[in-house]
Design an enzyme around this catalytic site. Structure first.
Site: not given
Ligand SMILES: *[C@@H]1O[C@H](CO)[C@@H](O)[C@H](O)[C@H]1NC(C)=O
Ligand SMILES: *[C@@H]1O[C@H](CO)[C@@H](O)[C@H](O)[C@H]1NC(C)=O
Ligand SMILES: *[C@@H]1O[C@H](CO)[C@@H](O)[C@H](O)[C@H]1NC(C)=O
Length: 293
Positions: A16, A10, A8, A12-14, A156
């Site tokens: 993921g 990303g 996976i 470090s947060s959220g 984005y």
């Protein structure tokens, strides 16, 4: 059965981080998770929440989706330790405001590099192993912005459209040729640090470099966009994480998943009106004021 090896990006947060934890803590121990992030300096939240799964079912590695050598080193490491990669979840990405010509080309390219080319690089790095295995799952975390572009989030939205187009094109080929299943997940707003950062910065400040007309349109509309419609349906990262697990375990995963019923309706709306003229009505009638001037 041997656990499935999951990579996976990303984490470090959220979303993921939540996905890494949900899979690593699976009661049936069905997953061995390689949770990666751009910089190991931001690993403390994940490490703390991992508890005793750390270095047992959850392994933290540094991977920057804009840097091929870091991707290769992680992929080689996983193949050395586990011999296979069953699942890739392309989650790394960031969201930031840009209205049309109000950002430099370099700024836009940098976002594209992470949010789109990062997905391509990581996918290409795991495909040789998945092809050899004749199996694999790739999940691309997209966004409702990949279906219906969000005003003032031009790059984005463009990056997510790119992910959607590439995924849609490659999905039948990889399935028929190599038994590799690909899915796109399209969340709306999710309660994450990323989202809080967007909400936490005063809107006036976010738009301070915009030209006066764009700034007025933005300020007239942003509160409505960010608060009422969007926030009322904000989901938790855990909900998305559980959906990821369902997709991995599903025998015949769909190509696309919206994460709430309302988002499914929003996606359907676009298909129902091929002119998509209704998307032009998303903003409050700021233009009336300009034409009146
Ligand atoms: C987990 O492994 C890493 C190296 O891969 C090591 O630095 C760390 O100390 C280990 N942590 C625990 C709690 O075993
Ligand atoms: C995810 O996106 C990348 C690049 O856009 C593409 O190569 C890959 O096939 C996609 N995977 C899925 C599962 O859609
Ligand atoms: C779905 O949208 C309707 C109106 O558009 C709203 O009333 C309802 O609360 C939304 N449902 C959820 C679960 O957010």
């Amino acid at each position: 059965m041997a656990p499935q090896t999951v990579l996976i990006t990303g984490c470090s947060s959220g979303i993921g981080l939540a996905t890494a934890l949900v899979l690593a803590k699976d009661e049936l121990s069905r997953f061995k998770v390689y949770a990666t992030m751009r910089n190991l300096k931001s690993k403390s939240n994940l490490e703390k929440e991992a508890g005793d799964t750390l270095n047992k079912t959850l392994f933290i590695r540094e991977l920057d989706v804009t840097k091929d050598p870091t991707i290769k080193s992680v992929v080689d490491g996983i193949l050395g330790e586990s011999g296979r990669i069953d699942v890739l979840i392309n989650n790394a990405g960031y969201m930031s405001l840009d209205a049309i010509d109000q950002r430099s080309l370099e700024w836009c390219q940098a976002m594209m590099d992470t949010n789109y080319w990062g997905v391509v690089r990581t996918t290409n790095a795991v495909l040789p192993a998945m092809k050899k295995q004749m199996s694999g799952r790739i999940i691309n975390v997209s966004s409702m912005a990949g279906v219906r572009a969000v005003p003032f989030y031009a790059t984005y939205s463009a990056a997510k459209f790119a992910v959607e187009g590439f995924s849609e094109s490659i999905a039948p080929v990889l399935r028929d040729g190599y038994n590799i299943r690909v899915s796109i997940v399209e969340p709306g707003p999710v309660k994450t640090e990323l989202f809080n950062k967007v909400l936490g910065t005063p809107f006036e400040e976010q738009a301070k470099d915009f030209d006066p007309v764009l700034r007025e349109v933005f300020l007239t509309n942003v509160k409505r966009m960010m608060t009422s419609a969007m926030l009322s349906v904000t989901q938790s990262a855990d909900e998305i994480a559980k959906l990821h697990m369902d997709i991995i375990l599903s025998e015949k995963p769909h190509l696309r998943y919206q994460t709430t019923e309302n988002l499914t309706k929003a996606a359907a709306e676009k298909l129902r009106d091929p002119t998509t003229d209704f998307l032009l009505e998303m903003l409050e009638q700021a233009q009336d004021r300009y034409s009146a001037k």
